[in-house]
Motif scaffolding. Structure first.
Motif, PDB file in Angstrom:
ATOM      1  N   ARG A 126     -12.601  -2.275   3.153  1.00  0.00           N
ATOM      2  CA  ARG A 126     -11.518  -1.543   3.773  1.00  0.00           C
ATOM      3  C   ARG A 126     -12.242  -0.255   4.193  1.00  0.00           C
ATOM      4  N   THR A 143     -13.581  -9.789 -11.834  1.00  0.00           N
ATOM      5  CA  THR A 143     -12.202  -9.502 -11.240  1.00  0.00           C
ATOM      6  C   THR A 143     -12.383  -7.748 -10.784  1.00  0.00           C
ATOM      7  N   SER A 148     -14.504  -7.715  -7.937  1.00  0.00           N
ATOM      8  CA  SER A 148     -13.844  -8.256  -6.637  1.00  0.00           C
ATOM      9  C   SER A 148     -12.993  -7.010  -5.866  1.00  0.00           C
ATOM     10  N   ALA A 149     -12.097  -6.460  -7.046  1.00  0.00           N
ATOM     11  CA  ALA A 149     -11.361  -5.316  -6.556  1.00  0.00           C
ATOM     12  C   ALA A 149     -12.057  -4.263  -5.826  1.00  0.00           C
ATOM     13  N   ALA A 179      -7.042  -3.528  -6.442  1.00  0.00           N
ATOM     14  CA  ALA A 179      -7.267  -3.053  -5.165  1.00  0.00           C
ATOM     15  C   ALA A 179      -6.247  -2.359  -4.728  1.00  0.00           C
ATOM     16  N   ALA A 180      -4.911  -2.889  -4.812  1.00  0.00           N
ATOM     17  CA  ALA A 180      -3.800  -2.460  -3.905  1.00  0.00           C
ATOM     18  C   ALA A 180      -3.385  -0.989  -4.837  1.00  0.00           C
ATOM     19  N   ARG A 189      -6.723  -8.520  -6.192  1.00  0.00           N
ATOM     20  CA  ARG A 189      -5.794  -7.964  -5.116  1.00  0.00           C
ATOM     21  C   ARG A 189      -4.958  -6.665  -5.579  1.00  0.00           C
ATOM     22  N   GLN A 190      -4.163  -6.948  -6.612  1.00  0.00           N
ATOM     23  CA  GLN A 190      -3.175  -5.965  -7.194  1.00  0.00           C
ATOM     24  C   GLN A 190      -4.041  -4.859  -7.686  1.00  0.00           C
ATOM     25  N   VAL A 205     -13.448  -5.172  -2.242  1.00  0.00           N
ATOM     26  CA  VAL A 205     -12.139  -5.372  -1.224  1.00  0.00           C
ATOM     27  C   VAL A 205     -12.069  -3.870  -0.773  1.00  0.00           C
ATOM     28  N   VAL A 250       0.324 -12.201  -7.273  1.00  0.00           N
ATOM     29  CA  VAL A 250      -0.769 -11.760  -6.180  1.00  0.00           C
ATOM     30  C   VAL A 250      -1.979 -12.010  -7.119  1.00  0.00           C
TER      31      VAL A 250
END
Length: 87
Positions: free
Chosen positions: A66, A55, A58-59, A21-22, A18-19, A62, A14
């Motif tokens: 949302r 990075t 960017s997270a 952010a998750a 994205r990780q 995201v 991933v």
């Protein structure tokens, strides 16, 4: 950052943003990052995850998209009042 594909059961990668952010979204959903509380700074995220500042940025973008966080210029990012669904 490998994760397991739910369909195939195989490990896949991933994108790091994205990780991150998750991970942060999960902390918000569990109430570890409560509404109105600040998120870790971009610098703190770069140190925690060993990534570039873009990075981390960017997270956070995201999470803003949302509706989980909002940014205050010069102060940081904060969890929205409606985040987490624990009402």
């Amino acid at each position: 950052m490998p994760v397991v594909d739910s369909d195939s059961g195989e490990a896949c990668r991933v994108a790091p943003f994205r990780q991150i952010a998750a991970d942060l979204a999960a902390e918000i959903e569990r109430g570890e990052l409560a509404p109105g509380r600040p998120l870790p700074s971009e610098k703190e995220l770069t140190e925690r995850y060993g990534v570039a500042r873009n990075t981390a940025r960017s997270a956070l973008a995201v999470l803003r998209e949302r509706g989980l966080i909002y940014a205050v210029t010069g102060r940081g990012s904060y969890v929205t009042d409606s985040a987490g669904g624990n009402e």
